[in-house]
Write an enzyme that holds these catalytic residues in place. Sequence first.
Site, short mmCIF file in Angstrom:
data_model
loop_
_atom_site.label_atom_id
_atom_site.label_comp_id
_atom_site.label_asym_id
_atom_site.label_seq_id
_atom_site.Cartn_x
_atom_site.Cartn_y
_atom_site.Cartn_z
N THR A 27 -12.01 0.12 -5.84
CA THR A 27 -12.28 -0.90 -5.30
C THR A 27 -13.62 -1.19 -5.41
O THR A 27 -14.30 -2.31 -5.35
CB THR A 27 -12.25 -0.46 -3.59
OG1 THR A 27 -10.50 -0.49 -3.37
CG2 THR A 27 -12.83 -1.48 -2.64
N SER A 74 -6.79 3.45 -8.27
CA SER A 74 -6.73 4.87 -8.58
C SER A 74 -5.54 5.38 -7.86
O SER A 74 -4.86 6.59 -8.13
CB SER A 74 -7.91 5.76 -7.93
OG SER A 74 -7.57 5.77 -6.49
N THR A 107 -11.32 5.10 -4.39
CA THR A 107 -11.41 6.05 -3.30
C THR A 107 -9.97 7.02 -2.88
O THR A 107 -9.75 7.95 -2.55
CB THR A 107 -11.59 5.56 -1.85
OG1 THR A 107 -10.63 4.49 -1.51
CG2 THR A 107 -13.15 4.87 -1.96
N ASP A 108 -8.73 6.36 -3.61
CA ASP A 108 -7.46 6.73 -3.02
C ASP A 108 -6.95 8.04 -3.61
O ASP A 108 -6.49 9.04 -2.90
CB ASP A 108 -6.38 5.84 -3.43
CG ASP A 108 -6.19 4.36 -2.40
OD1 ASP A 108 -7.14 4.58 -1.57
OD2 ASP A 108 -5.59 3.56 -2.90
N1 ASP Z 1 -6.73 1.52 -3.98
C1 ASP Z 1 -8.27 1.75 -4.32
C2 ASP Z 1 -8.15 2.80 -5.44
O1 ASP Z 1 -8.26 3.85 -4.91
C3 ASP Z 1 -8.91 2.06 -2.99
C4 ASP Z 1 -10.23 2.15 -3.34
O2 ASP Z 1 -10.96 2.40 -4.35
O3 ASP Z 1 -11.02 2.33 -2.30
O4 ASP Z 1 -8.54 2.56 -6.48
#
Ligand code: ASP
Length: 343
Positions: A27, A74, A107-108
């Site tokens: 993200t 991610s 973040t995932d």
């Molecule tokens: N779906 C995203 C990822 O993990 C979420 C994020 O980065 O906050 O790449």
Amino acid sequence: MNTPTSPQIAPGAQALPRVAVLATGGTIAGSAPDAANTAGYQAGVIGVAQLLAAVPGLDALAQIHAEQVASVDSKDMSFALWSALVQRVNELLAGDDIDAVVITHGTDTLEETAYFLHLTVKSRKPVILTAAMRPASALSADGPLNLLNAVALAASGQAAGQGVLVAFNNRIHCARDVTKISTYAVDAFQSPEIGALGWVQDGRVEFQRRALRPHTVDASFNADVQWPQVEIVTSYAGVSRIAVDALVSAGVRGIVVAGTGNGSIHITLQQALAEVAARGVAVVRASRVGSGHVMHNGAAKDDALGFVSAGTLNPYKARVLLMLALAAGTNEKAALQRVFDTY
Ligand code: ASP
């Protein structure tokens, strides 16, 4: 994935620390159709040069060498990308041209990648992961400040020898302990039970304490492995043994169980897991609670059932450690328990 190049930083050209920023997507590199949109965006579409350009003041902290290692959401993290990432981190840190690495990530699965690197990077130089909850296109995007803080931490001289760290929303977390605790809030990461190591604010880094468990150069794991199949099952009211039987038929080497409470397991699932443990599948007991530890419960339970307890590792991190341990040839239950008690 880009072909790795040599860092374009002339050694000794300036006194500033030389920090490699490796972008993987997420993200933090996401873009939405409008600035008020913080959920309907596409992750991993903005390149590392644009990410860096959005952060004023970086040049005053470090000489930056940037690489686009991947551009993924991610949630789709793969073993292939983990291998490429750890190989590039180790290459860069083994040379004299780079003093520290910052990795931008989604973040995932950040906590899984961070712990994997914590156990497989072979350097005492700083490795910092950062991310964002809001896409780069959003009002009040959190990525630029998180990236600035990550570079400040990497360049501070204080992160060396501390293993892989996560800089997020001003706090510094140990890779082993950190976990995502919110689906949407900007303050999305915590180190439950244990707490953050310190913080970064206005370019100032302050550590309050150190993590004690071995990591990086003191960990005996190799990332260049054939990954053993290890899966996670969860215990809940009315759970069946269908998942366990299917996994074992498919040839899994290990199962982590996200138990209820203090790693307790529904009797139906427990019987199934004890049976497969007796047939040589490694079974590790963790908890779905999200905080606290799962202690080894001794002769009457874990030893009799053939289970290993995960301590404070959540099920996803326990899976990373179990995969690395199995890949290193540790199969026997007591030896696996020592691994979990050590790392
Ligand atoms: N779906 C995203 C990822 O993990 C979420 C994020 O980065 O906050 O790449």
